[in-house]
Enzyme design. Structure first.
Site, PDB file in Angstrom:
ATOM      1  N   GLU A 203       0.848  -1.186   0.000  1.00  9.90           N
ATOM      2  CA  GLU A 203       0.000   0.000   0.000  1.00  9.90           C
ATOM      3  C   GLU A 203       0.884   1.237   0.000  1.00  9.90           C
ATOM      4  O   GLU A 203       2.072   1.176   0.343  1.00  9.90           O
ATOM      5  CB  GLU A 203      -0.941   0.013   1.198  1.00  9.90           C
ATOM      6  CG  GLU A 203      -0.263   0.138   2.534  1.00  9.90           C
ATOM      7  CD  GLU A 203      -1.244   0.094   3.697  1.00  9.90           C
ATOM      8  OE1 GLU A 203      -2.315  -0.539   3.553  1.00  9.90           O
ATOM      9  OE2 GLU A 203      -0.936   0.677   4.750  1.00  9.90           O
TER      10      GLU A 203
ATOM     11  N   ARG B 203     -10.220  -7.279  19.537  1.00  5.67           N
ATOM     12  CA  ARG B 203      -9.962  -7.559  20.948  1.00  5.67           C
ATOM     13  C   ARG B 203      -9.946  -6.242  21.708  1.00  5.67           C
ATOM     14  O   ARG B 203     -10.078  -5.171  21.116  1.00  5.67           O
ATOM     15  CB  ARG B 203      -8.608  -8.247  21.114  1.00  5.67           C
ATOM     16  CG  ARG B 203      -7.461  -7.468  20.456  1.00  5.67           C
ATOM     17  CD  ARG B 203      -6.108  -8.027  20.776  1.00  5.67           C
ATOM     18  NE  ARG B 203      -5.045  -7.466  19.960  1.00  5.67           N
ATOM     19  CZ  ARG B 203      -4.489  -6.282  20.119  1.00  5.67           C
ATOM     20  NH1 ARG B 203      -4.926  -5.473  21.082  1.00  5.67           N
ATOM     21  NH2 ARG B 203      -3.520  -5.862  19.326  1.00  5.67           N
TER      22      ARG B 203
END
Length: 503
Positions: free
Chosen positions: A202, A294
């Site tokens: 990217e 999480r």
């Protein structure tokens, strides 16, 4: 709804203690698991029960499904909280818990797997119309095609592990000549870290800020955001200092990013606590980076500015409860800063500094919170993460939070190993941080390790406190509020937002 009676914490250190405390507040019994070197660790001593699960190596203890599941069955635990790290983002473990009729206090296995695969997550963001940095949607297959894509989006480019995180399998490539060797190195590291050598590329953004949004979602379709955090002070792509809220977000940009974060969570049918991470470039454009499925290490700063207990919300959601609040009920007030106190030597490229803690005297006072996983007399070993504690400060505004943190860093006494305390003090005293004009390049571009040994740190602290007191007196004389800087900053950011809207 299944009311949880006993929770096994499949983790260690400060996060295990953190979960134990909330469970006690809720009247829930707790079970700790421990390896050989953790036999007398604080989390073991504070839990209602404990089970030995093996030797020091996490591959033979904290990462072994059977040992964790058997410990839960042996003690009659009906739920497992994975904390962060270890098995917290392992979809197979979450599925195993479900198959064993154990409540996994976290998202569904399908969501973990989807968002854990970075290329699959990018594809999902494309379908959901969430912006992400230019690059490949899928893992690289053809080296020549990959090289052409890199040339099209322009160097520098970032090579990242598709199954990765924590900076592993990541390389910045500045030119065509280094492209193939960079890909090879990233693949090798990804294979060793995750057993998966897939990588993608990217565009490497200029002057990037790392800004993330905490979200919480229940099983009834409710998805809420719990505001933002800035995590741009990093070494080796891993965070050291975080603050909440982010100082550069205008109300408009904050609302836009919060909406995008909620859209990401809905796109992957998410449940429980999670974090949507974005990169914000120098023009205040934001791009999806990844989702951590999480609880985050830095969650205390969010709790400090909202008054919420995120672990409690996790447990309520896992029980099947509807979230007990609406979006309009979540308010942010004041400012919070977190410094991760690592047993590392910032003078020597942050290398681990293991050893026995001959002294560990934590700071206290107004606005100070310390989440520590070790106590005086214990050893910091090479087996696990070298974090000693998370030191947090809270103030009615950013300036007060920073000053309280500097005071706490001065009070903190640790003997037996080098720590990141001098580095944290350096950052909080630096003009770029004080003015909120910093980015993820702070450590490689600005940090000067030799400044830690020049003997001026205490003097700099005194000067900083004196300057703050003088500023407060001047502010009172002029009958101006302590939020003047924030108001000016917001006006400046409004100009950025207008430019963004008119592009």
């Amino acid at each position: 709804m299944a009311e949880i009676q006993k929770v096994l914490i499949a983790n260690r250190g400060e996060i295990a203690l953190r979960v134990i405390r909330t469970c006690r507040d809720m009247g829930i019994q707790t079970v700790a698991v421990y390896s050989d070197p953790d036999a007398h660790a604080p989390h073991v001593l504070h839990a209602d029960e404990s089970v030995h699960i093996g030797p020091a190596a996490s591959s033979e203890s904290y990462l072994v499904f059977d040992k964790i599941i058997n410990a839960a069955k042996q003690t009659g635990a009906d739920a497992i909280h994975p904390g962060y790290g270890f098995l917290s983002e392992n979809g197979n473990f979450a599925e195993r818990c479900r198959n064993e009729d154990l409540i996994f206090i976290g998202p569904k296995p399908e969501s973990i797997r989807l968002m854990g695969d970075k290329t699959a997550a990018r594809e999902l963001m494309s379908k959901a119309d969430i912006p992400y940095p230019p690059g490949t949607k899928d893992a690289l297959k053809d080296p020549e095609e990959a090289e052409k894509i890199a040339e099209d989006i322009g160097y520098p480019v970032l090579v990242k592990a598709a199954a990765g995180g924590g900076g592993k399998g990541m390389r910045i490539i500045h030119n065509k000549e280094d492209f193939q060797s960079g890909i090879k190195a990233a693949r090798s590291e990804a294979r060793n870290a995750f057993g998966d050598d897939r990588v993608y590329i990217e565009k490497y953004l200029e002057e990037p800020r790392h800004v993330e949004f905490q979200i919480i979602a229940d099983k009834h379709g409710n998805v809420l955001h719990v505001f933002d955090r800035e995590c741009s002070i990093q070494r080796r792509h891993q965070k050291v200092i975080e603050e909440a809220p982010c100082a550069i977000l205008t109300p408009e940009l904050r609302a836009e990013m919060a909406e995008a974060a909620i859209a990401v969570a809905k796109a992957c049918d998410y449940e429980n606590a999670g974090t949507i991470e974005f990169l914000v470039d120098r023009n205040r454009n934001f791009y999806f980076l990844e989702m951590n499925t999480r609880l985050q290490v830095e969650h205390p700063v969010t709790e400090l500015i909202t008054g919420l207990d995120l672990v409690q919300l996790q447990i309520l959601v896992a029980q099947g409860c509807e979230l007990p609040l609406k979006q309009e009920d979540i308010k942010k007030q004041g400012h919070a800063v977190e410094c991760r106190i690592y047993a590392e030597d910032p003078r020597d490229n942050f290398l681990p500094s293991t050893g026995r803690l001959t002294k560990h005297r934590i700071p206290s006072g107004n606005g100070i919170r310390v989440d520590a996983g070790v106590e005086e007399g214990q050893s910091i070993t090479i087996n696990y993460d070298p974090m000693i504690s998370k030191l947090c400060s809270y103030g009615k505004n950013r300036e007060e939070a920073i000053q309280r943190m500097l005071r706490a860093l001065e009070e903190y006494e640790i003997g037996g190993c080098r720590t990141t305390i001098p580095f944290c003090r350096y950052v909080l005293q630096h003009n770029d941080f004080r003015s909120a004009e910093y980015d993820t390049h702070f450590v490689p571009d600005i940090f000067d390790p030799t400044a830690l040994d020049n003997g001026d740190a205490r003097l700099a602290d005194i000067r900083s406190v004196a300057a703050a007191l003088l500023k407060r007196e001047q502010s009172e004389e002029n009958n101006q509020s302590s939020f003047k800087r924030t108001a000016v900053s917001q006006n400046s950011h409004s100009l950025w937002w207008k430019k963004r809207q008119n592009r």
